[in-house]
Structure formats: structure tokens, C-alpha cells
Design a protein around this motif. Structure first.
Motif, PDB file in Angstrom:
ATOM      1  N   GLU A  52       0.971  -1.267   0.077  1.00 36.17           N
ATOM      2  CA  GLU A  52      -0.104  -0.039  -0.028  1.00 36.17           C
ATOM      3  C   GLU A  52       1.017   1.137   0.023  1.00 36.17           C
ATOM      4  N   LEU A  53       1.945   1.299   0.760  1.00 34.63           N
ATOM      5  CA  LEU A  53       2.754   2.612   0.897  1.00 34.63           C
ATOM      6  C   LEU A  53       3.824   2.485  -0.258  1.00 34.63           C
ATOM      7  N   GLN A  54       4.021   1.407  -1.216  1.00 32.26           N
ATOM      8  CA  GLN A  54       4.885   1.321  -2.193  1.00 32.26           C
ATOM      9  C   GLN A  54       6.490   1.606  -1.683  1.00 32.26           C
ATOM     10  N   LEU A  55       6.822   0.953  -0.674  1.00 30.03           N
ATOM     11  CA  LEU A  55       8.029   1.227  -0.002  1.00 30.03           C
ATOM     12  C   LEU A  55       9.054   0.135  -0.548  1.00 30.03           C
ATOM     13  N   SER A  56      10.260   0.167  -0.669  1.00 33.00           N
ATOM     14  CA  SER A  56      11.320  -0.817  -1.251  1.00 33.00           C
ATOM     15  C   SER A  56      11.834  -1.626   0.072  1.00 33.00           C
ATOM     16  N   ALA A  57      12.323  -2.651  -0.298  1.00 37.08           N
ATOM     17  CA  ALA A  57      12.792  -3.299   0.884  1.00 37.08           C
ATOM     18  C   ALA A  57      14.015  -2.474   1.692  1.00 37.08           C
ATOM     19  N   GLY A  58      14.564  -1.852   1.115  1.00 37.97           N
ATOM     20  CA  GLY A  58      15.613  -0.814   1.688  1.00 37.97           C
ATOM     21  C   GLY A  58      14.923   0.050   2.542  1.00 37.97           C
ATOM     22  N   GLN A  59      13.662   0.629   2.079  1.00 36.88           N
ATOM     23  CA  GLN A  59      13.250   1.774   2.687  1.00 36.88           C
ATOM     24  C   GLN A  59      12.401   1.188   4.109  1.00 36.88           C
ATOM     25  N   ILE A  60      12.048  -0.144   3.835  1.00 35.49           N
ATOM     26  CA  ILE A  60      11.472  -0.683   5.019  1.00 35.49           C
ATOM     27  C   ILE A  60      12.519  -0.922   5.986  1.00 35.49           C
ATOM     28  N   GLY A  61      13.439  -1.627   5.679  1.00 35.60           N
ATOM     29  CA  GLY A  61      14.556  -1.942   6.634  1.00 35.60           C
ATOM     30  C   GLY A  61      15.173  -0.735   7.239  1.00 35.60           C
ATOM     31  N   LEU A  62      15.122   0.524   6.306  1.00 38.53           N
ATOM     32  CA  LEU A  62      15.572   1.597   7.256  1.00 38.53           C
ATOM     33  C   LEU A  62      14.631   2.248   8.417  1.00 38.53           C
ATOM     34  N   ALA A  63      13.320   2.042   7.849  1.00 36.28           N
ATOM     35  CA  ALA A  63      12.187   2.409   8.885  1.00 36.28           C
ATOM     36  C   ALA A  63      12.248   1.719  10.198  1.00 36.28           C
ATOM     37  N   PHE A  64      12.550   0.344   9.988  1.00 37.90           N
ATOM     38  CA  PHE A  64      12.705  -0.626  11.075  1.00 37.90           C
ATOM     39  C   PHE A  64      13.790  -0.322  11.934  1.00 37.90           C
ATOM     40  N   THR A  65      14.998   0.082  11.358  1.00 38.70           N
ATOM     41  CA  THR A  65      16.339   0.537  11.770  1.00 38.70           C
ATOM     42  C   THR A  65      16.266   1.675  12.808  1.00 38.70           C
TER      43      THR A  65
END
Length: 423
Positions: free
Chosen positions: A259-272
Motif C-alpha cells: 500500500e505504501l509502495q516502499l522498497s525493501a531498503g526503505q522498510i529496513g531503514l524504517a525498522f532500523t
């Protein structure tokens, strides 16, 4: 001179604990990769629905429904260390099956479900065996410090792991990245093998020389948990928190990717970025509990863990979505560390040694067993009313959890010494 447990040294001078901590740290970093890779494989590689992704999360936690039976067996096992090693090896095989299946073009949702179930089963054996192992490894006076050190490590892994995991997923694909987690379980098993179990002083109780019937021990664990006012209240609040959290956690990567169209790198950054709150909470938990008391700190942590989920309902796309997810994760991680460190110390202090594994099993059967139900409910709700309203409802669980603590004897606890008199 380095001192052994019980000789008055600090937790950082306990050589056996430090060996265990190293193995735990390696595994914790590896886990961050699979936590991101598994749902991404389902959501992107296999194009699974929200319910299917939620079912994958449910599969991992479903084995906890038999924790009571495993714990009752484990509390009479003469070598809890051996059970931890066996669990690590089983989890390594479960995780390693995914990249192997991908290499031969046999990857499917049923295989992911099977891997999740096997991974969860290993976790049940580990979690029910760990309380006795921990109590024999760490003196009572160091319970909070040791839990803080382990939780701090989890938080550091949560900070570094998701970003590294996201980068690995983008660079070498999610299935291949999971090989690293499989290796981390193997390293953990080898390190734990080097730890010498030492029976420390504390709330150990007396182990009966007479064998007790399995069913009697099982029922005894349930009765002990239900009858103990602090353990009963702890179970209630933990169950509410886990249900609400897994309504969200079963869908968060799916929500971010689809839904938010985030990449794996962006998702990982958010979690980090979000995991920084966990590090702060792990470092601050002992000081906060000394200032507020263990009980009020547990209540504060329960509130902060779930309430921020409401904000996910208002996420947009792009960099603002990364910032919002990171902020929600940070506050939630801060809350769970304040809760877990103090709640775990309290549970360890009030539980007799001969009851630890069966009580841990009974506790986990409900506390962790509710997680697959939460994930399934989240998936069904998301398909019926949408992801955003589902997150809003889950956030209200924080208020219910805090109210359970507030109405229980936990709220009156100031320190571990306040519960020395409790059986």
C-alpha cells in the motif's frame, strides 16, 4: 580477577553469562534478516494476499499453543543447555530450507508455512528451557541487569539488522539472505555448547528427589500460574499486548510494501530507525524502574507498546511513510523494553526453580499462543474493513493492557525486594 556467579561480581564479570550473551547476540542479528525476508518473499515473490501473509506469521507462533506440554517435559530434563542447542539446530534447518527450495524452484506458500511452523517449534523448546538455564546462570541480584543487557543487545540488533537485512535482500534476494540467519543459529548452538551451567543462589526452591507424574506436573504448573497474583496479572497484560501487536506485526511489511509502495531498503531503514527506541528503553529500564518502581514502569511500557499503532492508520507514501513507521516503531520498542525487562525480572523472582519450565510453558501457551490468533484476526479484518482501521483498533489495546496492570498487585511493586516473601 573474573568472578563466578554468586561471588559478588557484576553481570559483566560472569564468564558463563558472557558466553551465552555472545551466542544470543549473533542469533539476534540473524533473526532480523528473516523477520524482513520471510514476509517479503510471501508478499512480493509469491504475491500472497494480506490474509496469507498474516497466516505465515501465525504459522511461526502456532507451536506456542503446546508450550505447556513442552515446558512440563522440559522442567525435568537434566540438561536445559542441551535443549537450547537442539532448538538452535532445528531452527537453522527450518530457515535453511527456504533458500534451498528457492534454488530448485520449489518455493511456495505451503513450504513457507512449514518452515514457519518448524522455526516456531524450535522457539518453543528454546523458550521453555531458557528460564531454568538463566536462573542457574545468573544470581538473583543480577536478574534486571542481565535482562537489560540481553534486551539492549536485541535493540542494537534491531537497529543494525533491518537496514543490513534490507540491503542484503535487495542485493542478493530475500531467500539467499536467509542463509545468514541459518548460520547464526549454528553459531549460537556452538557458543551455548561452551557454557557451563552453574546453579546460583536465589529463588531456587527444592527439587524433589521423587519423580512426579507428568500430568500432575502439568496441572501443577497451570495452578501455580493461575493462583499466583503477580504471574496471573502479568499473563493477562502480556496476552492483550501480544494480540494487539500481532494484529499489526502480521501486516506491517505487507502494508509498507503493497500500500505504501516502499522498497525493501526503505522498510529496513524504517525498522532500523524505529529500533533506536528499543535501545533507549533497554538502557533506561533499570533507571526508570528505580525512579518509578517496577510496577508503574510495567504499566507505562504496556501503554507505549500498543498505543502508537493508531498513527499507522494515517500513513502516507514516500519518505513521510518511512518517518511515520520509524516513529511508531521507536515508541513501541521503547515501551516493550520498559515492560519486558521489568516483567521478566519479576517473573523470575517470584517463580520457584522446580516450577520454572512448566510455568514458562503454561505462560507461553497463552501469551505467545494468542499471537497467531492476533495475526489471523488482523489479516481477516484487513481484508474486510481495510488495513488502516485495523491498525487503529489494535492501538486501543494499549489502554486495556495498562488498565490490567493498574488493577493488579503488580502496580504496587517498587523493587525485586518487595516480592522476596512471595512463594
Amino acid at each position: 580477577m573474573i568472578q563466578e556467579p554468586g561471588d559478588g561480581g557484576s553481570i559483566r564479570e560472569n564468564r558463563n553469562f558472557l558466553r551465552y550473551w555472545f551466542g544470543h547476540a549473533v542469533s539476534a542479528f540473524g533473526d532480523q534478516i528473516s523477520a524482513l525476508a520471510l514476509p517479503l518473499i510471501a508478499a512480493t515473490t509469491l504475491q500472497a494476499s494480506a490474509t496469507q501473509v498474516a497466516l505465515l506469521t501465525a504459522a511461526i507462533w502456532t507451536p506456542n499453543l503446546v508450550s505447556l506440554f513442552v515446558g512440563t517435559w522440559a522442567d525435568r530434563h537434566p540438561r536445559p543447555r542441551a535443549l537450547l542447542i537442539a532448538a538452535n539446530l532445528a531452527q537453522a534447518l527450518a530457515v535453511g530450507a527456504v533458500p534451498c527450495a528457492w534454488l530448485i524452484d520449489a518455493l511456495s506458500m505451503p513450504l513457507l508455512y512449514a518452515a514457519g511452523l518448524a522455526l516456531g517449534a524450535g522457539g518453543v523448546v528454546y523458550d521453555t528451557s531458557y528460564p531454568r538455564f538463566f536462573a542457574h546462570l545468573v544470581p538473583r541480584r543480577d536478574y534486571v541487569a542481565a535482562n537489560s543487557m540481553l534486551s539492549t543487545t536485541n535493540s542494537v540488533a534491531g537497529i543494525a539488522g533491518p537496514a543490513a537485512g534490507g540491503a542484503l535482500v535487495q542485493a542478493i534476494t530475500a531467500p539467499v539472505a536467509m542463509i545468514i540467519d541459518a548460520a547464526s543459529f549454528l553459531i549460537s548452538a556452538v557458543v551455548i555448547r561452551s557454557v557451563h551451567e552453574t546453579r546460583t543462589s536465589g529463588n531456587l526452591g527444592e527439587q524433589s528427589d521423587q519423580p512426579e507424574h507428568y500430568l500432575r506436573r502439568l496441572v501443577g504448573g497451570i495452578r501455580y500460574l493461575i493462583a499466583h497474583p503477580h504471574l496471573r496479572a502479568s499473563l493477562g497484560v502480556s496476552t492483550v499486548m501480544n494480540f494487539a501487536a500481532f494484529v499489526v506485526q502480521g501486516l506491517l511489511v505487507f502494508y509498507a510494501a503493497r500500500e505504501l509502495q516502499l522498497s525493501a531498503g526503505q522498510i529496513g531503514l524504517a525498522f532500523t530507525l524505529g529500533a533506536s527506541g528499543g535501545l533507549l528503553g533497554a538502557l533506561a529500564a533499570p533507571q526508570v524502574s528505580r525512579r518509578l518502581g517496577i510496577g508503574p514502569t510495567i504499566a507505562l511500557g504496556a501503554t507505549l507498546y500498543c498505543l502508537p499503532f493508531i498513527a499507522l492508520a494515517f500513513a502516507s507514501t514516500g519518505s513521510r511513510a518511512v518517518i511515520l513507521i520509524a516513529s511508531v516503531e521507536a515508541v513501541s520498542a521503547l515501551g516493550v523494553m520498559l515492560f519486558d525487562i521489568n516483567n521478566n525480572a519479576m517473573r523470575t523472582a517470584v517463580t520457584r526453580d522446580e516450577m520454572r519450565s512448566r510455568v514458562a510453558g503454561a505462560y507461553s501457551t497463552v501469551n505467545y499462543g494468542i499471537r497467531p490468533l492476533g495475526a489471523i484476526c488482523g489479516g481477516v479484518l484487513a481484508d474486510q474493513i481495510g488495513l488502516r482501521p485495523t491498525f487503529f483498533l489494535a492501538g486501543l489495546g494499549g489502554l486495556l493492557a495498562a488498565s490490567i496492570v493498574g488493577l493488579s498487585p503488580i502496580m504496587r511493586l517498587r523493587s525485586i525486594n518487595d516480592i522476596d516473601h512471595i512463594d
